[in-house]
Design a protein around this motif. Structure first.
Motif, PDB file in Angstrom:
ATOM      1  N   ALA A   1       0.806  -1.224   0.000  1.00 37.79           N
ATOM      2  CA  ALA A   1       0.000   0.000   0.000  1.00 37.79           C
ATOM      3  C   ALA A   1       0.837   1.271   0.000  1.00 37.79           C
ATOM      4  CB  ALA A   1      -0.940   0.000   1.202  1.00 37.79           C
ATOM      5  N   THR A   2       1.959   1.268   0.707  1.00 33.71           N
ATOM      6  CA  THR A   2       2.781   2.478   0.819  1.00 33.71           C
ATOM      7  C   THR A   2       4.267   2.137   0.669  1.00 33.71           C
ATOM      8  OG1 THR A   2       2.840   2.258   3.215  1.00 33.71           O
ATOM      9  CG2 THR A   2       1.133   3.700   2.310  1.00 33.71           C
ATOM     10  N   PRO A   3       4.709   1.821  -0.541  1.00 29.86           N
ATOM     11  CA  PRO A   3       6.105   1.425  -0.726  1.00 29.86           C
ATOM     12  C   PRO A   3       7.115   2.562  -0.597  1.00 29.86           C
ATOM     13  CG  PRO A   3       4.981   1.502  -2.833  1.00 29.86           C
ATOM     14  CD  PRO A   3       3.938   1.734  -1.768  1.00 29.86           C
ATOM     15  N   ASP A   4       6.705   3.782  -0.893  1.00 31.51           N
ATOM     16  CA  ASP A   4       7.663   4.897  -0.959  1.00 31.51           C
ATOM     17  C   ASP A   4       8.466   5.148   0.312  1.00 31.51           C
ATOM     18  OD1 ASP A   4       7.049   5.211  -3.612  1.00 31.51           O
ATOM     19  OD2 ASP A   4       5.599   6.818  -3.254  1.00 31.51           O
ATOM     20  N   PRO A   5       7.904   5.020   1.511  1.00 31.15           N
ATOM     21  CA  PRO A   5       8.728   5.251   2.705  1.00 31.15           C
ATOM     22  C   PRO A   5       9.879   4.258   2.864  1.00 31.15           C
ATOM     23  CG  PRO A   5       6.399   5.375   3.279  1.00 31.15           C
ATOM     24  CD  PRO A   5       6.496   4.869   1.862  1.00 31.15           C
ATOM     25  N   PHE A   6       9.805   3.110   2.197  1.00 33.10           N
ATOM     26  CA  PHE A   6      10.848   2.093   2.324  1.00 33.10           C
ATOM     27  C   PHE A   6      11.958   2.251   1.283  1.00 33.10           C
ATOM     28  CE2 PHE A   6       6.928   0.377   4.038  1.00 33.10           C
ATOM     29  CZ  PHE A   6       7.348   0.003   5.297  1.00 33.10           C
ATOM     30  N   LEU A   7      11.760   3.112   0.305  1.00 31.60           N
ATOM     31  CA  LEU A   7      12.745   3.284  -0.757  1.00 31.60           C
ATOM     32  C   LEU A   7      14.115   3.748  -0.254  1.00 31.60           C
ATOM     33  CD1 LEU A   7      10.535   4.755  -3.621  1.00 31.60           C
ATOM     34  CD2 LEU A   7      11.263   2.387  -3.259  1.00 31.60           C
ATOM     35  N   PRO A   8      14.189   4.634   0.729  1.00 31.61           N
ATOM     36  CA  PRO A   8      15.510   5.086   1.179  1.00 31.61           C
ATOM     37  C   PRO A   8      16.392   3.985   1.779  1.00 31.61           C
ATOM     38  CG  PRO A   8      13.816   6.601   1.933  1.00 31.61           C
ATOM     39  CD  PRO A   8      13.117   5.400   1.366  1.00 31.61           C
ATOM     40  N   ILE A   9      15.815   2.893   2.248  1.00 32.44           N
ATOM     41  CA  ILE A   9      16.649   1.845   2.852  1.00 32.44           C
ATOM     42  C   ILE A   9      17.072   0.777   1.841  1.00 32.44           C
ATOM     43  CG2 ILE A   9      15.676   2.221   5.143  1.00 32.44           C
ATOM     44  CD1 ILE A   9      14.211  -0.475   4.837  1.00 32.44           C
ATOM     45  N   MET A  10      16.633   0.926   0.605  1.00 31.70           N
ATOM     46  CA  MET A  10      17.015  -0.042  -0.424  1.00 31.70           C
ATOM     47  C   MET A  10      18.468   0.197  -0.829  1.00 31.70           C
ATOM     48  SD  MET A  10      14.429  -1.996  -0.910  1.00 31.70           S
ATOM     49  CE  MET A  10      14.646  -2.761  -2.479  1.00 31.70           C
ATOM     50  N   PRO A  11      19.285  -0.855  -0.814  1.00 33.38           N
ATOM     51  CA  PRO A  11      20.665  -0.699  -1.278  1.00 33.38           C
ATOM     52  C   PRO A  11      20.703  -0.230  -2.737  1.00 33.38           C
ATOM     53  CG  PRO A  11      20.393  -2.782  -0.118  1.00 33.38           C
ATOM     54  CD  PRO A  11      19.016  -2.194  -0.310  1.00 33.38           C
ATOM     55  N   ALA A  12      21.730   0.518  -3.090  1.00 33.20           N
ATOM     56  CA  ALA A  12      21.845   1.103  -4.429  1.00 33.20           C
ATOM     57  C   ALA A  12      21.889   0.041  -5.531  1.00 33.20           C
ATOM     58  CB  ALA A  12      23.081   1.995  -4.500  1.00 33.20           C
ATOM     59  N   TRP A  13      22.355  -1.152  -5.215  1.00 26.40           N
ATOM     60  CA  TRP A  13      22.489  -2.195  -6.226  1.00 26.40           C
ATOM     61  C   TRP A  13      21.171  -2.901  -6.555  1.00 26.40           C
ATOM     62  CZ3 TRP A  13      21.044  -6.692  -3.911  1.00 26.40           C
ATOM     63  CH2 TRP A  13      21.256  -6.812  -2.541  1.00 26.40           C
ATOM     64  N   VAL A  14      20.107  -2.572  -5.836  1.00 29.52           N
ATOM     65  CA  VAL A  14      18.803  -3.204  -6.095  1.00 29.52           C
ATOM     66  C   VAL A  14      18.138  -2.500  -7.282  1.00 29.52           C
ATOM     67  CG1 VAL A  14      16.498  -3.637  -5.159  1.00 29.52           C
ATOM     68  CG2 VAL A  14      18.514  -3.903  -3.700  1.00 29.52           C
ATOM     69  N   PRO A  15      17.833  -3.249  -8.351  1.00 26.40           N
ATOM     70  CA  PRO A  15      17.158  -2.629  -9.494  1.00 26.40           C
ATOM     71  C   PRO A  15      15.677  -2.391  -9.193  1.00 26.40           C
ATOM     72  CG  PRO A  15      17.415  -4.973  -9.875  1.00 26.40           C
ATOM     73  CD  PRO A  15      18.100  -4.664  -8.549  1.00 26.40           C
TER      74      PRO A  15
END
Length: 146
Positions: A32-46
């Motif tokens: 439902a709300t993926p955007d708040p989790f984007l900052p913790i995604m490692p840079a190598w994740v496509p």
């Protein structure tokens, strides 16, 4: 012998229901709300937004799979693998001091969270009947495999 007949069946059932509820709730939040989790995604994740949504779908599918006896074993194995796969995001969140709305940012939160990840792996495997440790019976009433 069926899993329900083992001496630790009550513990397994309680932990299974709790794990399914946790993964269902967090899965719905990720979808439902993926955007708040984007900052913790490692840079190598496509495609990080898509990956966050897909992790939510995996959590929901795993929760449902745990409560369905026919799919429980596979769901437990897959949720254990899932817990290993999301660990890099947890590490980035902790060590890069990434602020995520509605989540604490101190080590009183990150320390236990990082240490608890192996417990989530065990928990998924135990709930699904993949392992019995540390509840092995002394009477040899382990579930049949195969």
């Amino acid at each position: 012998m069926p899993l329900d007949a083992l001496p630790h069946a009550t513990a397994r059932r309680i932990l299974l229901i709790l794990m399914a509820a946790i993964y269902l709730v967090f899965g719905l939040i990720h979808v439902a709300t993926p955007d708040p989790f984007l900052p913790i995604m490692p840079a190598w994740v496509p495609a990080p937004r898509l990956v966050v949504i897909l992790t939510g779908v995996c959590e929901i599918a795993g929760a449902i799979g745990l409560v369905v006896p026919r799919t429980r074993w596979l769901a437990g194995v897959m949720l254990a693998l899932y817990a290993v796969c999301v660990y890099p995001a947890n590490l980035k969140h902790a060590f890069d001091h990434v602020a995520v709305p509605q989540l604490p940012s101190g080590w009183w939160y990150h320390g236990p969270r990082l240490l608890f990840q192996p417990v989530f792996v065990w928990w998924a495997l135990f709930c699904a009947g993949v392992i019995d440790w540390p509840f092995r019976s002394r009477r040899g009433d382990r579930p049949a495999t195969g």
